[in-house]
Scaffold this motif. Structure first.
Motif, PDB file in Angstrom:
ATOM      1  N   GLY A 160      14.229 -42.862  18.610  1.00 31.70           N
ATOM      2  CA  GLY A 160      13.953 -42.889  20.043  1.00 31.70           C
ATOM      3  C   GLY A 160      13.402 -44.213  20.514  1.00 31.70           C
ATOM      4  N   LEU A 161      12.525 -44.841  19.734  1.00 32.23           N
ATOM      5  CA  LEU A 161      11.983 -46.146  20.122  1.00 32.23           C
ATOM      6  C   LEU A 161      13.078 -47.209  20.145  1.00 32.23           C
ATOM      7  CD1 LEU A 161       8.604 -46.162  18.153  1.00 32.23           C
ATOM      8  CD2 LEU A 161       8.955 -45.785  20.595  1.00 32.23           C
ATOM      9  N   ALA A 220      21.946 -45.148  29.412  1.00 34.34           N
ATOM     10  CA  ALA A 220      21.095 -44.286  28.592  1.00 34.34           C
ATOM     11  C   ALA A 220      21.887 -43.628  27.471  1.00 34.34           C
ATOM     12  CB  ALA A 220      20.433 -43.226  29.475  1.00 34.34           C
ATOM     13  N   SER A 257      15.099 -46.673  23.224  1.00 32.48           N
ATOM     14  CA  SER A 257      14.376 -47.110  24.418  1.00 32.48           C
ATOM     15  C   SER A 257      14.462 -48.619  24.595  1.00 32.48           C
ATOM     16  CB  SER A 257      12.909 -46.674  24.325  1.00 32.48           C
ATOM     17  OG  SER A 257      12.796 -45.272  24.192  1.00 32.48           O
ATOM     18  N   TRP A 268      10.788 -45.181  33.658  1.00 34.34           N
ATOM     19  CA  TRP A 268      11.461 -43.993  33.136  1.00 34.34           C
ATOM     20  C   TRP A 268      11.222 -43.813  31.647  1.00 34.34           C
ATOM     21  CZ3 TRP A 268      13.367 -39.884  35.364  1.00 34.34           C
ATOM     22  CH2 TRP A 268      13.742 -39.926  36.705  1.00 34.34           C
ATOM     23  N   VAL A 269      11.251 -44.915  30.897  1.00 34.83           N
ATOM     24  CA  VAL A 269      11.023 -44.816  29.451  1.00 34.83           C
ATOM     25  C   VAL A 269       9.615 -44.316  29.165  1.00 34.83           C
ATOM     26  CG1 VAL A 269      10.758 -46.190  27.352  1.00 34.83           C
ATOM     27  CG2 VAL A 269      12.757 -46.520  28.798  1.00 34.83           C
ATOM     28  N   CYS A 270       8.623 -44.868  29.853  1.00 36.19           N
ATOM     29  CA  CYS A 270       7.241 -44.402  29.654  1.00 36.19           C
ATOM     30  C   CYS A 270       7.078 -42.940  30.060  1.00 36.19           C
ATOM     31  CB  CYS A 270       6.281 -45.280  30.447  1.00 36.19           C
ATOM     32  SG  CYS A 270       6.177 -46.998  29.862  1.00 36.19           S
ATOM     33  N   SER A 319      13.449 -49.109  34.709  1.00 36.87           N
ATOM     34  CA  SER A 319      13.764 -48.568  33.381  1.00 36.87           C
ATOM     35  C   SER A 319      12.505 -48.362  32.553  1.00 36.87           C
ATOM     36  CB  SER A 319      14.723 -49.509  32.649  1.00 36.87           C
ATOM     37  OG  SER A 319      15.922 -49.683  33.379  1.00 36.87           O
ATOM     38  N   LEU A 328       8.657 -40.849  27.278  1.00 35.34           N
ATOM     39  CA  LEU A 328       7.828 -40.873  26.080  1.00 35.34           C
ATOM     40  C   LEU A 328       6.572 -40.022  26.242  1.00 35.34           C
ATOM     41  CD1 LEU A 328       8.055 -44.639  25.022  1.00 35.34           C
ATOM     42  CD2 LEU A 328       9.232 -42.683  24.006  1.00 35.34           C
ATOM     43  N   PHE A 368      17.924 -49.512  25.673  1.00 34.43           N
ATOM     44  CA  PHE A 368      18.176 -49.131  27.064  1.00 34.43           C
ATOM     45  C   PHE A 368      17.658 -50.203  28.025  1.00 34.43           C
ATOM     46  CE2 PHE A 368      16.467 -46.968  30.889  1.00 34.43           C
ATOM     47  CZ  PHE A 368      17.675 -46.569  31.448  1.00 34.43           C
ATOM     48  N   VAL A 369      16.450 -50.696  27.788  1.00 28.13           N
ATOM     49  CA  VAL A 369      15.888 -51.731  28.650  1.00 28.13           C
ATOM     50  C   VAL A 369      16.677 -53.038  28.510  1.00 28.13           C
ATOM     51  CG1 VAL A 369      13.829 -53.104  29.142  1.00 28.13           C
ATOM     52  CG2 VAL A 369      13.604 -50.679  28.581  1.00 28.13           C
TER      53      VAL A 369
END
Length: 358
Positions: free
Chosen positions: A57-58, A34, A61, A91-93, A88, A96, A64-65
């Protein structure tokens, strides 16, 4: 002889397939990934001259995935990599979804706390022009409490009895029609409920603006939520309780009153409180039916009243610095009001929850 037979038996290998016994990522790998993804996202945003932090941020994300899957596939295996990707994405959703909520709460608290005070909660806007500093929200807070309480008194009994009919008695086409119209009413726009009460109560019957008129429109919005939540809670009551009471010769209405409703009262109370919290922020019906006023009107059945959502809209419409401060402070009061209702609902649900154990 037995020793010779034992020697001829094939020996089993305890080793697992190589694909399932490869090395694993350390426990700090998700946090490290992360941090790396955030650093790369910020670097790409700066390098490509992206001014929106949302785009940064997008990108972080997505990285990260991607990094999670690649590192897990190389060090562990593809099966474990897919599992880590699914985790992952969850967590991202979650992040967000939480970031806008936290940003909204932080902005409201930081802006609203500047004007929030005891005088603000205990005074109205009587004698204070919208461009001046001072004034308060007492008249709007009083109107909101009265209108929401009247709407709950109208909608809660009707919704409760409708849910009891659908679960305990409803069969055939009538029950299906009631269920269908309850589903339709769940998605009805608030302005439609306001226009309906305006047409019937104000124009056809000749009544003027009042808090009670707004309460009737709010009850229309609240009723389907109460019906649906109560219906689901009643369905969770075990049929064995009903059958045991009926086997003792107790009438069905008494079984519902003494067994079914007390068992589900925690969930029913929670559903009613959530429905109240849902209507507390409605503005359109209040604008049409309550009309708004700067004075304190404690009688919801006669004369114009105000409410917190209408007060926020009126102050924001003025456009001055003082009115903006009052609007943010009123928004903070409204959020606190809804939060208190939710806490009360959780407390009632925990208090009335069925006791487990001996």
């Amino acid at each position: 002889m037995s020793h010779a037979l034992q020697d001829q038996r094939p020996t089993r290998k305890s080793a697992a397939p190589a694909g399932l016994t490869r090395g694993g990522l350390p426990r700090w790998a998700p946090a490290g990934t992360a941090v790396l993804a955030i650093a790369l996202g910020c670097g790409i945003g700066v390098a490509t001259d992206l001014h929106s932090k949302v785009q940064w941020g997008l990108i972080a994300s997505i990285l990260f995935v991607a990094i999670t899957y690649t590192s897990s596939a190389i060090i562990e295996n593809r099966r474990q990599a897919k599992d880590r990707v699914a985790t992952s994405l969850v967590w991202v959703c979650f992040i967000l979804a939480v970031i806008p909520l936290l940003s909204l709460i932080w902005t409201t608290i930081s802006r609203g706390a500047e004007a929030l005070s005891g005088d603000f909660l205990s005074h109205s806007m009587n004698g204070v022009t919208s461009f001046e500093e001072g004034g308060g929200v007492y008249h709007a807070l009083l109107g909101t409490i009265e209108q929401v309480a009247l709407a709950a008194l109208i909608a809660a009994p009707i919704g409760l009895l409708t849910a009891v009919y659908l679960v305990e008695y409803g069969k055939g086409s009538l029950a299906k029609a009631v269920t269908f119209f309850v589903d339709v009413m769940t998605g009805i726009p608030s302005i439609v409920a306001g226009l309906f009460i305006l047409t019937t109560w104000n124009l056809a019957l000749g009544f003027g603006p009042s808090g009670f008129a707004g309460s009737m429109a709010l009850s229309i919005l609240m009723m389907p939520v109460v019906v649906r939540s109560t219906e689901e809670m009643l369905k969770l009551v075990p049929n064995e309780l009903r059958e045991a009471a009926l086997a003792l010769g107790v009438p069905k209405w008494r079984v519902i009153l003494k067994v079914v409703l007390p068992t589900a009262i925690g969930g029913i109370a929670t559903g009613v409180m959530l429905a109240v919290a849902r209507i507390a922020g409605e503005t359109a019906p209040i604008m049409l039916l309550v009309f708004g006023t700067q004075l304190i009107n404690g009688n919801p059945f006669e004369g114009a009243q105000s409410s917190l959502p209408l007060y926020i809209w009126e102050q924001y419409k003025v456009g001055s610095e003082a009115s903006y401060d009052r609007a943010w402070a009123a928004a903070l009061v409204l959020i606190a009001f809804v939060m208190i209702l939710n806490l009360v609902a959780r407390g009632i649900a925990r208090w009335k929850a069925p006791k487990t154990g001996r």
